[in-house]
Design a protein around this motif. Sequence first.
Motif, PDB file in Angstrom:
ATOM      1  N   GLN A   1       0.787  -1.084   0.241  1.00  0.00           N
ATOM      2  CA  GLN A   1      -0.032   0.091  -0.044  1.00  0.00           C
ATOM      3  C   GLN A   1       0.897   1.164   0.113  1.00  0.00           C
ATOM      4  N   ARG A   2       0.514   2.161  -0.919  1.00  0.00           N
ATOM      5  CA  ARG A   2       1.127   3.514  -0.935  1.00  0.00           C
ATOM      6  C   ARG A   2       0.268   4.333  -0.919  1.00  0.00           C
ATOM      7  N   SER A   3       0.795   5.762  -0.672  1.00  0.00           N
ATOM      8  CA  SER A   3       0.177   7.003  -0.641  1.00  0.00           C
ATOM      9  C   SER A   3       0.128   7.436  -2.213  1.00  0.00           C
TER      10      SER A   3
ATOM     11  N   ILE B   1       8.174  11.174  -1.101  1.00  0.00           N
ATOM     12  CA  ILE B   1       7.448  11.461  -0.027  1.00  0.00           C
ATOM     13  C   ILE B   1       6.500  10.422   0.371  1.00  0.00           C
ATOM     14  N   ASN B   2       6.100   9.816  -0.813  1.00  0.00           N
ATOM     15  CA  ASN B   2       5.143   8.465  -0.858  1.00  0.00           C
ATOM     16  C   ASN B   2       5.598   7.610  -0.141  1.00  0.00           C
ATOM     17  N   ALA B   3       6.987   7.224  -0.247  1.00  0.00           N
ATOM     18  CA  ALA B   3       7.605   6.161   0.740  1.00  0.00           C
ATOM     19  C   ALA B   3       7.286   6.103   2.050  1.00  0.00           C
TER      20      ALA B   3
ATOM     21  N   PHE C   1       6.836   3.094   4.333  1.00  0.00           N
ATOM     22  CA  PHE C   1       7.787   2.665   5.541  1.00  0.00           C
ATOM     23  C   PHE C   1       7.042   2.673   6.759  1.00  0.00           C
ATOM     24  N   GLY C   2       6.083   3.545   7.233  1.00  0.00           N
ATOM     25  CA  GLY C   2       5.510   3.567   8.514  1.00  0.00           C
ATOM     26  C   GLY C   2       4.269   3.947   8.544  1.00  0.00           C
ATOM     27  N   GLY C   3       3.167   3.895   7.391  1.00  0.00           N
ATOM     28  CA  GLY C   3       1.701   4.329   7.296  1.00  0.00           C
ATOM     29  C   GLY C   3       1.570   5.702   7.828  1.00  0.00           C
ATOM     30  N   PRO C   4       0.323   5.954   8.122  1.00  0.00           N
ATOM     31  CA  PRO C   4      -0.201   7.276   8.483  1.00  0.00           C
ATOM     32  C   PRO C   4       0.600   8.063   9.311  1.00  0.00           C
TER      33      PRO C   4
END
Length: 499
Positions: free
Chosen positions: A124-126, A162-164, A168-171
Amino acid sequence: MSERQDGPEFRRVRSAPTPPASPPHTTRTRHTMALPSRAARRKQWALLAAGTMSVIVLLASVAAWGLTGWMSGQLNRFDVFGGLGGDRPDPGPKGAVNVLLIGSDSRAEVGDGKKLGVGHVEGQRSDTMMLVHLNHDRDRITVVGIPRDSWVDVPGHGKNKINAAYQFGGPQLTVRTVESLTRVRIDHYVEVDFTGFVDVVDALGGIEVCLPEPISDPKANLDMDAGTHKVDGTQALGFARTRKTAGGDLDRIDRQQQVMSALLDKALDSNTLSDPGRFTAFLDSALSSITVDEGLDTTTINELANQMRDIGLGDVSFTQVPLDDTAYWTPRGDVAVTWNRTAANVMFAQIAADKPVTEPEKKGRPGVDEPSAGDIRVQIFNGTGTPGQGGRASAAFRDAGFQVPGTAQNWSSKDVSTTLVRHSPKRKKAAEAVADVIPDAKLQEDPTLGEEVQVVIGFNYAGIDAPDAPPAPTPSATPSAGERGEVHTSTAKDNVCSP
Protein backbone atom coordinates in the motif's frame (compact mmCIF):
# COMPACT_ATOMS: atom_id res chain seq x y z
CA MET A 1 15.29 1.38 -3.70
CA SER A 2 15.32 1.64 0.06
CA GLU A 3 14.47 -1.55 1.82
CA ARG A 4 10.89 -1.63 2.94
CA GLN A 5 10.33 -1.44 6.67
CA ASP A 6 6.95 -2.47 7.91
CA GLY A 7 5.08 0.18 9.82
CA PRO A 8 2.45 -0.33 12.50
CA GLU A 9 -0.22 -2.86 11.65
CA PHE A 10 -3.51 -1.26 10.68
CA ARG A 11 -6.33 -2.07 13.06
CA ARG A 12 -9.53 -0.92 11.42
CA VAL A 13 -11.72 -0.65 14.50
CA ARG A 14 -15.32 -0.79 13.37
CA SER A 15 -18.62 -1.22 15.05
CA ALA A 16 -21.51 -2.74 13.19
CA PRO A 17 -24.49 -0.50 13.88
CA THR A 18 -27.55 -0.50 11.69
CA PRO A 19 -28.84 2.67 10.04
CA PRO A 20 -30.75 4.79 12.54
CA ALA A 21 -34.34 3.85 13.18
CA SER A 22 -37.02 5.84 14.93
CA PRO A 23 -35.74 7.03 18.30
CA PRO A 24 -37.14 5.30 21.39
CA HIS A 25 -39.81 7.05 23.39
CA THR A 26 -38.53 9.14 26.27
CA THR A 27 -40.10 11.53 28.70
CA ARG A 28 -38.44 14.40 26.90
CA THR A 29 -40.29 16.41 24.34
CA ARG A 30 -39.85 14.78 20.93
CA HIS A 31 -38.89 16.99 18.04
CA THR A 32 -39.76 15.90 14.54
CA MET A 33 -36.59 15.94 12.41
CA ALA A 34 -37.44 17.86 9.26
CA LEU A 35 -35.20 17.33 6.27
CA PRO A 36 -33.14 20.43 5.47
CA SER A 37 -34.15 22.48 2.47
CA ARG A 38 -32.23 22.04 -0.78
CA ALA A 39 -30.54 25.41 -0.20
CA ALA A 40 -29.48 24.40 3.30
CA ARG A 41 -28.08 21.09 2.04
CA ARG A 42 -26.07 22.92 -0.63
CA LYS A 43 -24.50 25.19 1.98
CA GLN A 44 -23.64 22.32 4.32
CA TRP A 45 -21.89 20.46 1.52
CA ALA A 46 -18.98 22.78 1.04
CA LEU A 47 -16.61 21.76 3.82
CA LEU A 48 -15.97 18.14 3.34
CA ALA A 49 -16.78 17.60 -0.32
CA ALA A 50 -14.34 20.27 -1.46
CA GLY A 51 -11.65 19.67 1.05
CA THR A 52 -11.40 15.93 1.33
CA MET A 53 -12.53 14.37 -1.87
CA SER A 54 -15.13 11.69 -1.23
CA VAL A 55 -15.00 12.00 2.53
CA ILE A 56 -16.22 15.51 2.31
CA VAL A 57 -18.90 14.34 -0.03
CA LEU A 58 -19.87 12.05 2.82
CA LEU A 59 -19.40 13.85 6.10
CA ALA A 60 -21.19 17.13 5.60
CA SER A 61 -24.08 15.38 3.88
CA VAL A 62 -24.38 13.04 6.80
CA ALA A 63 -24.65 16.00 9.12
CA ALA A 64 -27.48 17.31 6.99
CA TRP A 65 -29.38 14.01 7.31
CA GLY A 66 -28.67 13.54 10.99
CA LEU A 67 -26.94 10.18 10.42
CA THR A 68 -23.57 11.07 11.90
CA GLY A 69 -23.81 8.62 14.79
CA TRP A 70 -24.33 5.67 12.47
CA MET A 71 -21.77 6.95 9.97
CA SER A 72 -19.15 7.47 12.67
CA GLY A 73 -19.44 3.80 13.58
CA GLN A 74 -18.99 2.76 9.95
CA LEU A 75 -15.73 4.65 9.41
CA ASN A 76 -12.40 2.88 9.80
CA ARG A 77 -10.27 4.48 12.50
CA PHE A 78 -6.55 4.49 13.18
CA ASP A 79 -4.51 5.95 16.02
CA VAL A 80 -2.56 8.34 13.82
CA PHE A 81 -1.27 10.79 16.41
CA GLY A 82 -0.68 8.56 19.44
CA GLY A 83 2.99 7.80 18.78
CA LEU A 84 4.21 11.04 17.19
CA GLY A 85 5.89 12.37 20.32
CA GLY A 86 6.49 15.98 21.23
CA ASP A 87 8.71 17.14 18.37
CA ARG A 88 5.83 18.54 16.35
CA PRO A 89 4.99 22.01 15.04
CA ASP A 90 3.10 24.26 17.43
CA PRO A 91 -0.68 24.26 17.07
CA GLY A 92 -1.99 26.93 14.73
CA PRO A 93 -4.27 29.81 15.72
CA LYS A 94 -7.32 28.73 17.70
CA GLY A 95 -10.08 27.43 15.45
CA ALA A 96 -7.93 26.77 12.36
CA VAL A 97 -7.92 23.12 11.25
CA ASN A 98 -5.40 21.29 9.04
CA VAL A 99 -6.36 17.94 7.50
CA LEU A 100 -3.95 15.61 5.70
CA LEU A 101 -5.84 13.87 2.89
CA ILE A 102 -4.33 10.69 1.51
CA GLY A 103 -5.50 8.82 -1.57
CA SER A 104 -4.28 5.28 -0.99
CA ASP A 105 -3.45 2.89 -3.82
CA SER A 106 -4.15 -0.23 -1.77
CA ARG A 107 -5.25 -3.06 -4.07
CA ALA A 108 -6.28 -5.31 -1.21
CA GLU A 109 -10.02 -4.83 -1.66
CA VAL A 110 -10.19 -3.70 -5.30
CA GLY A 111 -11.89 -6.70 -7.01
CA ASP A 112 -11.07 -6.36 -10.68
CA GLY A 113 -7.81 -4.42 -10.61
CA LYS A 114 -7.35 -4.83 -14.36
CA LYS A 115 -10.69 -3.15 -15.05
CA LEU A 116 -9.77 -0.25 -12.77
CA GLY A 117 -6.35 0.03 -14.35
CA VAL A 118 -4.53 -0.37 -11.03
CA GLY A 119 -3.05 -3.86 -11.34
CA HIS A 120 -2.39 -6.09 -8.34
CA VAL A 121 0.78 -4.67 -6.81
CA GLU A 122 1.36 -5.92 -3.27
CA GLY A 123 1.42 -3.46 -0.42
CA GLN A 124 0.00 0.00 0.00
CA ARG A 125 1.29 3.44 -0.96
CA SER A 126 0.04 7.03 -0.79
CA ASP A 127 -0.97 7.74 -4.37
CA THR A 128 -2.33 11.23 -3.65
CA MET A 129 -1.41 13.67 -0.88
CA MET A 130 -3.11 16.97 -0.10
CA LEU A 131 -3.05 19.37 2.84
CA VAL A 132 -6.49 20.88 3.48
CA HIS A 133 -6.65 24.04 5.60
CA LEU A 134 -9.93 25.28 7.13
CA ASN A 135 -9.50 28.83 8.39
CA HIS A 136 -10.59 30.15 11.79
CA ASP A 137 -13.49 32.17 10.37
CA ARG A 138 -14.78 29.13 8.44
CA ASP A 139 -15.19 31.13 5.24
CA ARG A 140 -12.24 29.72 3.29
CA ILE A 141 -10.76 26.31 2.45
CA THR A 142 -7.27 25.97 0.97
CA VAL A 143 -6.16 22.70 -0.65
CA VAL A 144 -2.42 22.25 -1.30
CA GLY A 145 -1.37 19.43 -3.62
CA ILE A 146 1.87 17.70 -2.61
CA PRO A 147 3.55 15.82 -5.50
CA ARG A 148 4.00 12.14 -4.62
CA ASP A 149 7.46 12.20 -6.25
CA SER A 150 8.76 14.99 -4.00
CA TRP A 151 12.37 14.18 -3.01
CA VAL A 152 12.44 14.87 0.73
CA ASP A 153 13.84 13.75 4.07
CA VAL A 154 11.68 10.96 5.50
CA PRO A 155 12.37 10.93 9.27
CA GLY A 156 14.45 7.89 10.19
CA HIS A 157 14.85 6.76 6.57
CA GLY A 158 16.87 9.49 4.85
CA LYS A 159 16.17 10.90 1.40
CA ASN A 160 13.31 9.36 -0.54
CA LYS A 161 10.15 10.19 -2.42
CA ILE A 162 7.50 11.45 -0.05
CA ASN A 163 5.06 8.63 -0.80
CA ALA A 164 7.61 6.18 0.60
CA ALA A 165 6.78 7.50 4.08
CA TYR A 166 3.44 5.71 3.94
CA GLN A 167 5.08 2.48 2.79
CA PHE A 168 7.68 2.64 5.57
CA GLY A 169 5.49 3.73 8.46
CA GLY A 170 1.84 4.15 7.47
CA PRO A 171 -0.21 7.22 8.46
CA GLN A 172 1.99 8.08 11.45
CA LEU A 173 5.22 8.43 9.48
CA THR A 174 3.36 10.21 6.69
CA VAL A 175 2.06 12.82 9.13
CA ARG A 176 5.51 13.16 10.74
CA THR A 177 7.11 13.66 7.31
CA VAL A 178 4.62 16.31 6.19
CA GLU A 179 4.86 18.17 9.49
CA SER A 180 8.67 18.18 9.39
CA LEU A 181 8.66 19.58 5.84
CA THR A 182 5.92 22.18 6.23
CA ARG A 183 6.05 23.07 9.94
CA VAL A 184 2.26 22.96 9.78
CA ARG A 185 0.62 20.93 12.54
CA ILE A 186 -1.79 18.30 11.23
CA ASP A 187 -5.03 18.11 13.23
CA HIS A 188 -6.89 15.35 11.38
CA TYR A 189 -6.14 12.56 8.91
CA VAL A 190 -8.44 11.22 6.18
CA GLU A 191 -7.57 8.37 3.80
CA VAL A 192 -9.61 7.21 0.81
CA ASP A 193 -8.72 4.11 -1.22
CA PHE A 194 -9.51 3.24 -4.85
CA THR A 195 -12.78 1.48 -4.08
CA GLY A 196 -14.16 4.40 -2.08
CA PHE A 197 -13.27 6.88 -4.82
CA VAL A 198 -15.02 4.84 -7.52
CA ASP A 199 -18.09 4.32 -5.30
CA VAL A 200 -18.43 8.03 -4.63
CA VAL A 201 -18.25 9.06 -8.30
CA ASP A 202 -20.69 6.33 -9.37
CA ALA A 203 -23.11 7.20 -6.56
CA LEU A 204 -23.20 10.77 -7.84
CA GLY A 205 -24.01 9.57 -11.35
CA GLY A 206 -20.60 10.46 -12.79
CA ILE A 207 -18.85 13.81 -13.16
CA GLU A 208 -17.70 16.11 -15.96
CA VAL A 209 -14.00 16.58 -16.67
CA CYS A 210 -12.26 18.74 -19.28
CA LEU A 211 -9.17 17.98 -21.32
CA PRO A 212 -7.09 20.56 -23.21
CA GLU A 213 -5.38 17.71 -25.09
CA PRO A 214 -6.07 14.00 -25.63
CA ILE A 215 -4.84 11.35 -23.19
CA SER A 216 -4.10 7.73 -24.02
CA ASP A 217 -3.01 5.45 -21.18
CA PRO A 218 -3.67 1.74 -21.83
CA LYS A 219 -2.59 0.78 -18.29
CA ALA A 220 -5.28 3.03 -16.86
CA ASN A 221 -7.83 1.95 -19.50
CA LEU A 222 -8.01 5.59 -20.52
CA ASP A 223 -8.45 6.88 -24.07
CA MET A 224 -9.93 10.40 -24.14
CA ASP A 225 -10.01 13.10 -26.81
CA ALA A 226 -9.61 16.79 -25.99
CA GLY A 227 -12.82 18.41 -24.77
CA THR A 228 -15.44 17.81 -22.08
CA HIS A 229 -16.30 14.28 -21.00
CA LYS A 230 -18.77 12.72 -18.59
CA VAL A 231 -16.98 9.90 -16.76
CA ASP A 232 -17.99 7.19 -14.33
CA GLY A 233 -16.02 6.15 -11.27
CA THR A 234 -13.56 3.88 -13.07
CA GLN A 235 -12.85 6.47 -15.77
CA ALA A 236 -12.52 9.24 -13.16
CA LEU A 237 -9.99 7.11 -11.28
CA GLY A 238 -7.93 6.68 -14.45
CA PHE A 239 -8.23 10.41 -15.24
CA ALA A 240 -7.06 11.36 -11.73
CA ARG A 241 -4.18 8.85 -11.62
CA THR A 242 -2.64 8.83 -15.09
CA ARG A 243 0.70 10.52 -15.65
CA LYS A 244 0.68 10.06 -19.43
CA THR A 245 0.89 13.77 -20.20
CA ALA A 246 3.81 16.12 -20.69
CA GLY A 247 3.64 17.44 -17.13
CA GLY A 248 3.53 13.99 -15.51
CA ASP A 249 2.81 14.13 -11.78
CA LEU A 250 2.23 17.90 -11.86
CA ASP A 251 -0.49 17.58 -14.51
CA ARG A 252 -1.97 14.83 -12.38
CA ILE A 253 -2.31 17.20 -9.42
CA ASP A 254 -4.20 19.64 -11.66
CA ARG A 255 -6.54 16.86 -12.77
CA GLN A 256 -7.10 15.68 -9.20
CA GLN A 257 -8.05 19.20 -8.21
CA GLN A 258 -10.42 19.33 -11.17
CA VAL A 259 -11.98 16.02 -10.08
CA MET A 260 -12.43 17.29 -6.51
CA SER A 261 -14.12 20.44 -7.80
CA ALA A 262 -16.37 18.39 -10.09
CA LEU A 263 -17.32 16.10 -7.20
CA LEU A 264 -18.37 19.06 -5.10
CA ASP A 265 -20.25 20.70 -7.96
CA LYS A 266 -22.11 17.49 -8.82
CA ALA A 267 -22.80 16.61 -5.19
CA LEU A 268 -24.65 19.87 -4.67
CA ASP A 269 -27.27 18.79 -7.23
CA SER A 270 -27.11 15.01 -6.93
CA ASN A 271 -30.33 13.02 -6.55
CA THR A 272 -28.35 10.57 -4.41
CA LEU A 273 -28.22 13.08 -1.59
CA SER A 274 -31.93 13.93 -1.73
CA ASP A 275 -33.09 10.31 -1.51
CA PRO A 276 -32.58 8.91 2.04
CA GLY A 277 -32.73 5.28 0.87
CA ARG A 278 -30.16 5.69 -1.91
CA PHE A 279 -27.97 7.85 0.29
CA THR A 280 -27.93 5.32 3.14
CA ALA A 281 -27.08 2.46 0.76
CA PHE A 282 -24.31 4.57 -0.72
CA LEU A 283 -22.83 5.27 2.72
CA ASP A 284 -22.99 1.61 3.68
CA SER A 285 -20.90 0.58 0.67
CA ALA A 286 -18.48 3.52 0.55
CA LEU A 287 -17.51 4.14 4.16
CA SER A 288 -15.53 0.91 4.48
CA SER A 289 -12.98 2.44 2.09
CA ILE A 290 -12.34 5.46 4.30
CA THR A 291 -9.96 5.68 7.27
CA VAL A 292 -9.83 8.65 9.65
CA ASP A 293 -7.98 9.51 12.84
CA GLU A 294 -9.66 8.69 16.13
CA GLY A 295 -10.28 12.36 16.86
CA LEU A 296 -12.58 12.83 13.87
CA ASP A 297 -15.63 11.72 15.84
CA THR A 298 -19.34 12.46 15.49
CA THR A 299 -19.17 15.71 17.45
CA THR A 300 -16.25 17.04 15.40
CA ILE A 301 -17.94 16.12 12.11
CA ASN A 302 -21.16 17.86 13.15
CA GLU A 303 -19.34 20.97 14.32
CA LEU A 304 -17.30 21.31 11.16
CA ALA A 305 -20.29 20.76 8.88
CA ASN A 306 -22.37 23.36 10.70
CA GLN A 307 -19.54 25.89 10.77
CA MET A 308 -18.87 25.54 7.04
CA ARG A 309 -22.49 25.79 5.91
CA ASP A 310 -21.97 29.10 4.07
CA ILE A 311 -18.92 28.03 2.06
CA GLY A 312 -19.33 28.06 -1.74
CA LEU A 313 -17.31 26.91 -4.74
CA GLY A 314 -15.56 30.26 -4.96
CA ASP A 315 -14.33 29.94 -1.36
CA VAL A 316 -12.38 26.73 -1.98
CA SER A 317 -8.93 27.46 -3.41
CA PHE A 318 -6.40 25.02 -4.83
CA THR A 319 -2.65 25.32 -5.19
CA GLN A 320 0.37 23.04 -5.10
CA VAL A 321 3.81 23.10 -3.57
CA PRO A 322 6.11 25.43 -5.56
CA LEU A 323 8.91 23.44 -7.16
CA ASP A 324 12.54 23.99 -8.05
CA ASP A 325 13.47 21.05 -10.28
CA THR A 326 10.79 18.96 -11.98
CA ALA A 327 13.27 16.45 -13.42
CA TYR A 328 15.68 15.78 -10.58
CA TRP A 329 17.75 12.62 -11.00
CA THR A 330 18.04 10.94 -7.63
CA PRO A 331 21.25 9.18 -6.49
CA ARG A 332 19.57 5.84 -7.13
CA GLY A 333 18.82 6.73 -10.76
CA ASP A 334 15.10 7.62 -10.93
CA VAL A 335 13.42 10.97 -11.51
CA ALA A 336 11.82 13.02 -8.74
CA VAL A 337 10.87 16.65 -8.09
CA THR A 338 12.41 19.06 -5.59
CA TRP A 339 10.72 21.94 -3.81
CA ASN A 340 11.56 25.60 -4.08
CA ARG A 341 12.22 25.85 -0.36
CA THR A 342 12.00 29.65 -0.18
CA ALA A 343 8.59 29.87 -1.86
CA ALA A 344 7.33 26.73 -0.09
CA ASN A 345 8.36 28.07 3.31
CA VAL A 346 6.48 31.32 2.66
CA MET A 347 3.35 29.46 1.55
CA PHE A 348 3.28 27.04 4.50
CA ALA A 349 4.04 29.87 6.94
CA GLN A 350 0.88 31.58 5.65
CA ILE A 351 -1.10 28.40 6.24
CA ALA A 352 0.38 27.85 9.71
CA ALA A 353 -0.56 31.44 10.62
CA ASP A 354 -4.11 30.95 9.22
CA LYS A 355 -3.54 33.52 6.49
CA PRO A 356 -4.68 33.25 2.85
CA VAL A 357 -2.15 31.76 0.45
CA THR A 358 -1.20 34.65 -1.80
CA GLU A 359 0.65 34.75 -5.07
CA PRO A 360 3.82 36.85 -5.05
CA GLU A 361 3.48 40.24 -6.67
CA LYS A 362 5.04 40.61 -10.07
CA LYS A 363 7.80 43.18 -9.96
CA GLY A 364 7.92 45.52 -12.91
CA ARG A 365 11.07 45.64 -15.00
CA PRO A 366 12.93 48.96 -15.30
CA GLY A 367 11.94 50.86 -18.43
CA VAL A 368 9.07 48.52 -19.32
CA ASP A 369 5.54 49.84 -18.81
CA GLU A 370 3.55 47.25 -20.73
CA PRO A 371 3.22 43.72 -19.33
CA SER A 372 4.66 40.91 -21.40
CA ALA A 373 2.83 37.68 -22.24
CA GLY A 374 4.79 35.77 -19.59
CA ASP A 375 3.52 38.16 -16.90
CA ILE A 376 -0.16 37.59 -17.72
CA ARG A 377 -2.33 34.77 -16.38
CA VAL A 378 -5.20 33.88 -18.69
CA GLN A 379 -8.29 31.75 -17.98
CA ILE A 380 -10.03 30.50 -21.13
CA PHE A 381 -13.80 29.95 -21.37
CA ASN A 382 -15.64 28.42 -24.31
CA GLY A 383 -18.68 30.55 -25.10
CA THR A 384 -19.63 28.76 -28.31
CA GLY A 385 -20.46 25.21 -27.24
CA THR A 386 -18.14 23.87 -29.93
CA PRO A 387 -16.32 20.88 -28.39
CA GLY A 388 -12.59 21.43 -27.98
CA GLN A 389 -12.65 25.12 -28.87
CA GLY A 390 -11.57 26.17 -25.39
CA GLY A 391 -8.79 23.61 -25.30
CA ARG A 392 -7.43 24.74 -28.66
CA ALA A 393 -7.46 28.36 -27.54
CA SER A 394 -5.65 27.43 -24.31
CA ALA A 395 -2.95 25.69 -26.30
CA ALA A 396 -2.58 28.73 -28.58
CA PHE A 397 -2.15 31.10 -25.64
CA ARG A 398 0.39 28.78 -23.99
CA ASP A 399 2.34 28.58 -27.23
CA ALA A 400 2.33 32.39 -27.37
CA GLY A 401 3.96 32.56 -23.93
CA PHE A 402 0.97 33.45 -21.75
CA GLN A 403 0.40 31.75 -18.40
CA VAL A 404 -2.63 29.42 -18.70
CA PRO A 405 -2.58 27.57 -15.35
CA GLY A 406 -5.91 25.76 -15.63
CA THR A 407 -7.91 23.86 -18.20
CA ALA A 408 -10.45 25.64 -20.38
CA GLN A 409 -13.95 25.86 -18.91
CA ASN A 410 -17.41 26.27 -20.45
CA TRP A 411 -18.97 29.72 -20.20
CA SER A 412 -22.44 30.18 -18.67
CA SER A 413 -23.91 30.47 -22.18
CA LYS A 414 -23.06 28.97 -25.57
CA ASP A 415 -24.09 31.88 -27.81
CA VAL A 416 -21.29 34.41 -27.29
CA SER A 417 -20.92 36.17 -30.65
CA THR A 418 -17.87 38.37 -29.96
CA THR A 419 -14.83 37.17 -28.03
CA LEU A 420 -14.61 38.93 -24.68
CA VAL A 421 -11.49 39.84 -22.72
CA ARG A 422 -12.70 40.35 -19.14
CA HIS A 423 -10.56 42.00 -16.46
CA SER A 424 -10.52 43.78 -13.12
CA PRO A 425 -9.85 47.55 -13.10
CA LYS A 426 -6.24 47.06 -11.98
CA ARG A 427 -5.52 44.54 -14.76
CA LYS A 428 -6.59 46.77 -17.65
CA LYS A 429 -3.12 46.95 -19.20
CA ALA A 430 -2.79 43.17 -19.09
CA ALA A 431 -6.23 42.79 -20.68
CA GLU A 432 -5.29 45.21 -23.44
CA ALA A 433 -2.17 43.15 -24.15
CA VAL A 434 -4.36 40.04 -24.44
CA ALA A 435 -6.93 41.78 -26.64
CA ASP A 436 -4.15 42.97 -28.94
CA VAL A 437 -3.48 39.38 -30.03
CA ILE A 438 -7.18 38.47 -30.59
CA PRO A 439 -8.62 40.10 -33.72
CA ASP A 440 -11.94 41.89 -33.05
CA ALA A 441 -12.01 41.03 -29.34
CA LYS A 442 -13.99 43.25 -26.96
CA LEU A 443 -12.74 44.42 -23.55
CA GLN A 444 -15.11 44.04 -20.59
CA GLU A 445 -14.32 45.30 -17.09
CA ASP A 446 -15.57 43.35 -14.06
CA PRO A 447 -14.65 44.68 -10.58
CA THR A 448 -15.23 41.23 -9.02
CA LEU A 449 -12.33 39.65 -10.91
CA GLY A 450 -8.85 39.15 -9.49
CA GLU A 451 -5.43 38.90 -11.12
CA GLU A 452 -6.41 36.60 -13.98
CA VAL A 453 -7.63 37.91 -17.32
CA GLN A 454 -10.62 35.95 -18.62
CA VAL A 455 -10.99 35.21 -22.33
CA VAL A 456 -14.49 34.11 -23.37
CA ILE A 457 -14.23 32.59 -26.85
CA GLY A 458 -16.97 33.81 -29.17
CA PHE A 459 -18.09 32.73 -32.63
CA ASN A 460 -15.85 35.38 -34.26
CA TYR A 461 -12.70 33.80 -32.77
CA ALA A 462 -10.29 32.69 -35.50
CA GLY A 463 -7.09 32.21 -33.54
CA ILE A 464 -4.56 34.64 -32.14
CA ASP A 465 -1.79 36.77 -33.55
CA ALA A 466 1.12 35.65 -31.37
CA PRO A 467 3.18 38.50 -29.89
CA ASP A 468 6.85 38.78 -30.60
CA ALA A 469 8.62 35.98 -28.79
CA PRO A 470 11.26 36.84 -26.16
CA PRO A 471 14.86 35.91 -26.90
CA ALA A 472 15.40 32.17 -26.74
CA PRO A 473 17.52 30.90 -23.85
CA THR A 474 20.93 29.49 -24.54
CA PRO A 475 21.12 25.67 -24.71
CA SER A 476 22.79 25.53 -21.31
CA ALA A 477 20.23 27.75 -19.62
CA THR A 478 17.61 26.18 -17.34
CA PRO A 479 14.51 27.77 -15.80
CA SER A 480 15.29 29.58 -12.58
CA ALA A 481 13.86 28.55 -9.24
CA GLY A 482 11.64 31.61 -9.34
CA GLU A 483 10.18 30.72 -12.72
CA ARG A 484 9.36 27.20 -11.60
CA GLY A 485 8.69 27.97 -7.96
CA GLU A 486 5.88 30.49 -8.12
CA VAL A 487 2.64 29.96 -6.21
CA HIS A 488 -0.50 29.86 -8.34
CA THR A 489 -4.02 29.47 -6.97
CA SER A 490 -7.41 28.70 -8.46
CA THR A 491 -10.85 28.11 -6.95
CA ALA A 492 -13.21 25.15 -7.22
CA LYS A 493 -15.46 27.43 -9.27
CA ASP A 494 -12.60 28.00 -11.73
CA ASN A 495 -11.93 24.26 -12.04
CA VAL A 496 -15.36 22.91 -12.96
CA CYS A 497 -16.19 22.43 -16.62
CA SER A 498 -19.47 24.28 -16.45
CA PRO A 499 -21.14 26.62 -14.00
